[in-house]
Design a protein around this motif. Sequence first.
Motif, PDB file in Angstrom:
ATOM      1  N   LYS B  70      30.289  24.135  28.789  1.00 40.46           N
ATOM      2  CA  LYS B  70      31.396  23.716  27.907  1.00 40.46           C
ATOM      3  C   LYS B  70      31.050  23.971  26.446  1.00 40.46           C
ATOM      4  N   ASP B  71      29.753  23.894  26.110  1.00 38.65           N
ATOM      5  CA  ASP B  71      29.335  24.152  24.726  1.00 38.65           C
ATOM      6  C   ASP B  71      29.742  25.559  24.284  1.00 38.65           C
ATOM      7  N   ALA B  72      29.589  26.509  25.203  1.00 41.37           N
ATOM      8  CA  ALA B  72      29.946  27.893  24.877  1.00 41.37           C
ATOM      9  C   ALA B  72      31.452  27.992  24.644  1.00 41.37           C
ATOM     10  N   LEU B  73      32.220  27.279  25.483  1.00 43.23           N
ATOM     11  CA  LEU B  73      33.681  27.297  25.323  1.00 43.23           C
ATOM     12  C   LEU B  73      34.073  26.672  23.986  1.00 43.23           C
ATOM     13  N   ARG B  74      33.440  25.550  23.628  1.00 44.13           N
ATOM     14  CA  ARG B  74      33.747  24.865  22.359  1.00 44.13           C
ATOM     15  C   ARG B  74      33.493  25.787  21.176  1.00 44.13           C
ATOM     16  N   LYS B  75      32.381  26.511  21.259  1.00 44.34           N
ATOM     17  CA  LYS B  75      32.050  27.416  20.159  1.00 44.34           C
ATOM     18  C   LYS B  75      33.154  28.466  20.008  1.00 44.34           C
ATOM     19  N   ALA B  76      33.584  29.031  21.143  1.00 44.85           N
ATOM     20  CA  ALA B  76      34.628  30.059  21.089  1.00 44.85           C
ATOM     21  C   ALA B  76      35.947  29.461  20.593  1.00 44.85           C
ATOM     22  N   LEU B  77      36.238  28.237  21.018  1.00 38.32           N
ATOM     23  CA  LEU B  77      37.463  27.576  20.554  1.00 38.32           C
ATOM     24  C   LEU B  77      37.381  27.304  19.055  1.00 38.32           C
ATOM     25  N   SER B  78      36.183  26.939  18.581  1.00 37.38           N
ATOM     26  CA  SER B  78      36.055  26.641  17.152  1.00 37.38           C
ATOM     27  C   SER B  78      36.155  27.914  16.310  1.00 37.38           C
ATOM     28  N   MET B  79      35.861  29.049  16.917  1.00 39.24           N
ATOM     29  CA  MET B  79      36.061  30.323  16.206  1.00 39.24           C
ATOM     30  C   MET B  79      37.544  30.661  16.107  1.00 39.24           C
ATOM     31  N   GLY B  80      38.361  30.091  17.017  1.00 34.59           N
ATOM     32  CA  GLY B  80      39.802  30.325  16.907  1.00 34.59           C
ATOM     33  C   GLY B  80      40.545  30.590  18.203  1.00 34.59           C
ATOM     34  N   ALA B 197      38.962  22.455  17.468  1.00 36.16           N
ATOM     35  CA  ALA B 197      38.487  22.811  18.809  1.00 36.16           C
ATOM     36  C   ALA B 197      38.395  21.589  19.708  1.00 36.16           C
ATOM     37  N   LYS B 198      38.114  20.441  19.096  1.00 39.27           N
ATOM     38  CA  LYS B 198      37.956  19.212  19.879  1.00 39.27           C
ATOM     39  C   LYS B 198      39.245  18.838  20.595  1.00 39.27           C
ATOM     40  N   LYS B 199      40.366  19.273  20.060  1.00 41.55           N
ATOM     41  CA  LYS B 199      41.656  18.896  20.654  1.00 41.55           C
ATOM     42  C   LYS B 199      42.235  19.997  21.543  1.00 41.55           C
ATOM     43  N   LYS B 200      41.583  21.142  21.581  1.00 34.39           N
ATOM     44  CA  LYS B 200      42.145  22.242  22.378  1.00 34.39           C
ATOM     45  C   LYS B 200      41.887  22.008  23.871  1.00 34.39           C
ATOM     46  N   PRO B 201      42.825  22.421  24.717  1.00 37.13           N
ATOM     47  CA  PRO B 201      42.693  22.131  26.144  1.00 37.13           C
ATOM     48  C   PRO B 201      41.603  22.955  26.844  1.00 37.13           C
ATOM     49  N   VAL B 202      40.817  22.274  27.691  1.00 44.66           N
ATOM     50  CA  VAL B 202      39.827  22.940  28.539  1.00 44.66           C
ATOM     51  C   VAL B 202      40.177  22.605  29.987  1.00 44.66           C
ATOM     52  N   GLU B 203      40.581  23.606  30.741  1.00 44.47           N
ATOM     53  CA  GLU B 203      40.950  23.398  32.136  1.00 44.47           C
ATOM     54  C   GLU B 203      39.707  23.560  33.006  1.00 44.47           C
ATOM     55  N   SER B 204      39.427  22.576  33.857  1.00 45.90           N
ATOM     56  CA  SER B 204      38.274  22.679  34.751  1.00 45.90           C
ATOM     57  C   SER B 204      38.730  23.074  36.143  1.00 45.90           C
ATOM     58  N   LEU B 205      38.080  24.085  36.689  1.00 45.26           N
ATOM     59  CA  LEU B 205      38.440  24.554  38.031  1.00 45.26           C
ATOM     60  C   LEU B 205      37.195  24.580  38.898  1.00 45.26           C
ATOM     61  N   ASP B 206      37.368  24.300  40.186  1.00 46.03           N
ATOM     62  CA  ASP B 206      36.251  24.520  41.097  1.00 46.03           C
ATOM     63  C   ASP B 206      36.636  25.623  42.086  1.00 46.03           C
ATOM     64  N   LEU B 207      35.737  25.937  42.995  1.00 47.42           N
ATOM     65  CA  LEU B 207      35.966  27.073  43.886  1.00 47.42           C
ATOM     66  C   LEU B 207      37.233  26.914  44.711  1.00 47.42           C
ATOM     67  N   SER B 208      37.511  25.683  45.162  1.00 46.27           N
ATOM     68  CA  SER B 208      38.695  25.503  46.013  1.00 46.27           C
ATOM     69  C   SER B 208      39.973  25.754  45.218  1.00 46.27           C
ATOM     70  N   ASP B 209      39.952  25.428  43.912  1.00 45.74           N
ATOM     71  CA  ASP B 209      41.128  25.720  43.075  1.00 45.74           C
ATOM     72  C   ASP B 209      41.409  27.219  43.044  1.00 45.74           C
ATOM     73  N   LEU B 210      40.355  28.015  43.186  1.00 48.37           N
ATOM     74  CA  LEU B 210      40.507  29.466  43.100  1.00 48.37           C
ATOM     75  C   LEU B 210      40.586  30.110  44.486  1.00 48.37           C
ATOM     76  N   GLY B 211      40.553  29.282  45.529  1.00 57.46           N
ATOM     77  CA  GLY B 211      40.654  29.814  46.891  1.00 57.46           C
ATOM     78  C   GLY B 211      39.430  30.614  47.306  1.00 57.46           C
ATOM     79  N   ILE B 212      38.257  30.238  46.774  1.00 57.03           N
ATOM     80  CA  ILE B 212      37.024  30.948  47.135  1.00 57.03           C
ATOM     81  C   ILE B 212      36.198  30.054  48.050  1.00 57.03           C
ATOM     82  N   ASP B 213      35.691  30.641  49.127  1.00 64.65           N
ATOM     83  CA  ASP B 213      34.852  29.889  50.041  1.00 64.65           C
ATOM     84  C   ASP B 213      33.424  29.832  49.492  1.00 64.65           C
ATOM     85  N   ALA B 214      32.808  28.669  49.586  1.00 65.90           N
ATOM     86  CA  ALA B 214      31.453  28.494  49.025  1.00 65.90           C
ATOM     87  C   ALA B 214      30.450  29.499  49.603  1.00 65.90           C
ATOM     88  N   SER B 215      30.702  29.985  50.806  1.00 63.71           N
ATOM     89  CA  SER B 215      29.755  30.927  51.428  1.00 63.71           C
ATOM     90  C   SER B 215      29.764  32.300  50.742  1.00 63.71           C
TER      91      SER B 215
END
Lengths: 320, 261
Positions: B70-80, B197-215
């Motif tokens: 998330k730190d990397a995302l925050r940095k990119a969001l703070s850049m714009g 950047a603190k107020k910009k939306p960050v969507e969290s997804l896991d593998l099932s949200d993307l329809g990917i099997d853990a295997s």
Amino acid sequence: MAEVLVYVDHVDGAVRKPTLELLTLARRLGEPVAVHLGPGAETAAPVLAEHGATRVLAADAPEFADYLVVPKVDALEAAAQAVQPAAVLVPSSGEGKEIAARLALRLGSGVITDAVDVEAGEQGPVATQSAFAAAFTTKSRITRGTPVITVKPNSAPVETAPAAGAVEALEVTFGDLARGTKVVSRTPRESTGRPELTEAAIVVSGGRGVGGAENFAVVEALADSLGAAVGASRAAVDAGWYPHSNQVGQTGKSVSPQLYIANGISGAIQHRAGMQTSKTIVAVNKDPEAPIFDLADYGVVGDLFQVVPQLTEEVKARKG
Amino acid sequence: MSLRIVVAVKYVPDATGDRRFAADLTTDRDAVDGLLSELDEYAVEQALQIAEAADDAEITVVTVGPEDAKDALRKALSMGAHKAVHVEDDALHGTDVIGTSLVLAKAVEHTGFDLVVTGMASTDGTMGVLPALLAERLGVPQVTLLSQVSVEDGTVTGRRDGDAASEQLQASLPALVSVTDQSGEARYPSFKGIMAAKKKPVESLDLSDLGIDASEVGLGGAWSAVDEATARPARTAGTIVKDEGEGGKQLAEFLASQKFI
Ligand SMILES: Cc1cc2nc3c(=O)[nH]c(=O)nc-3n(C[C@H](O)[C@H](O)[C@H](O)COP(=O)(O)OP(=O)(O)OC[C@H]3O[C@@H](n4cnc5c(N)ncnc54)[C@H](O)[C@@H]3O)c2cc1C
Ligand SMILES: Cc1cc2nc3c(=O)[nH]c(=O)nc-3n(C[C@H](O)[C@H](O)[C@H](O)COP(=O)(O)OP(=O)(O)OC[C@H]3O[C@@H](n4cnc5c(N)ncnc54)[C@H](O)[C@@H]3O)c2cc1C
């Protein structure tokens, strides 16, 4: 015996040295079959045969030059389908790596990039890689599909091993994506007459300590006395003193020569990433604390404008 | 219509730290602090410039990585950048480049895009192949390793400085581009940018949200395996001499002793 595909890097049939090194490695794994795309297969074939290619699969079409990467992937995929190789070896250039990765995905195979050695193993080829700016050496393997491995220049000796190497036509059908990215124009890089940076046995580099574009003549003179290639740090490139194509390091070229001479270069981790595997390292720097001295087999603490010209004269004198 | 730009950014261990491998031969993420891969700052910068030149554009930054990424995302969001997508799942530990490209492709498709922008290579894995794999999976043109890029009227153009030649490239959107560190210095986040950047939306997804099997991912799903990682022996201390007027000659003597001259 199983066959191993070797992707040929060439300019109009003039085979570049890293391809010959791949043939050496391929012979450890099976019978090398060269894949030559674009013009010049007839010129390349005798050279490839002399270094061990049992066959040369050749295809020529305007697409290879007019569109980026994908036509070459289509061709290699066709070759892999025809040959069912035990492995595919590709030179580690920017383009070579992109071709290899897309090919691997299509073949349902894993990919290993920037190998510095490849050997036969019980479970298929074993690749040696350098990791974390060459602080570590790893051994890796592909566990699924046809191993696709890209290999850095200077990773194996060039050996002659005469084989048949007859040219055979490779049938290629281009897919929908082949014409996606058009090469509108191409400006060949001007030749300096010096050896290719990644292929050279000796590299002489200059950094911020060189102090200006005109002063690079001092570095070039030493390079020429030794028959070496010229490299530069990013600081020297960013300052506009030397072309980016000569940059050594993480975002430039990675070199592994017999001898690397760093002049006015501090030895930042990103620079070391591109030269740390050199066999012998020599540094000239006026700061005795410069980290480059930690790597150096021989170092001179001093002003490069005193030391380097004196060295150049001495080299010339000794070479007579 | 708004130009949808997705930038792929990687969270990596700081290259100036003491990077190493963990017991399972994956990157030891506890050994060194992480950050936004410096080479991906160039991707964010070019995305911002392309967005500024367009009438209307939206930049989403996407990362596949652990909680701290998330730190990397925050940095990119703070850049714009405008919003972020974080794909995080325990099953991702040890994923190889083939698996990472699968996850990123699904995440980018989930977000929707006209243009995908990536860095030239990560500063840890340094493979430089993820962009090509992503283009292959998305079925869009790859316009990669650009030192200069622009987008106009649905067309991407850019310059690729290769080994043998410098090429001018062109492709129609939707497309994927990767940019090098020659493309132009990345901006520093402003104080205002950091606050926003603190107020910009960050969507969290896991593998099932993307329809990917853990295997399909993780160490188990990888199509390549690292069997061994050994620290390179430190180079044995060399001879360091101080130039007292004969430094060049002494160096020549050393080179001769090593048969270089
Ligand atoms: C993502 C990223 C990627 C990078 N990629 C690369 C890369 O590919 N290649 C690269 O090189 N760098 C790269 N860098 C930059 C790297 O971090 C350093 O900034 C750079 O290598 C410094 O170059 P330098 O050693 O020439 O300059 P400096 O660090 O400024 O060192 C100059 C040296 O010259 C010495 N000196 C000065 N005058 C003299 C003299 N008259 N005689 C002798 N010695 C003298 C000084 O003592 C000093 O040690 C990258 C950085 C980042 C963040
Ligand atoms: C030392 C080392 C060696 C490795 N060797 C191999 C190998 O030989 N084969 C293999 O299959 N795997 C390998 N891996 C694993 C591989 O690095 C990871 O799977 C990684 O997620 C993708 O490769 P990369 O970091 O090299 O990406 P690169 O291809 O170098 O990345 C290019 C660009 O893709 C984007 N990107 C990359 N990763 C992400 C991410 N997680 N999230 C968002 N954007 C991203 C960024 O824009 C980045 O600039 C290795 C890892 C390490 C640390």
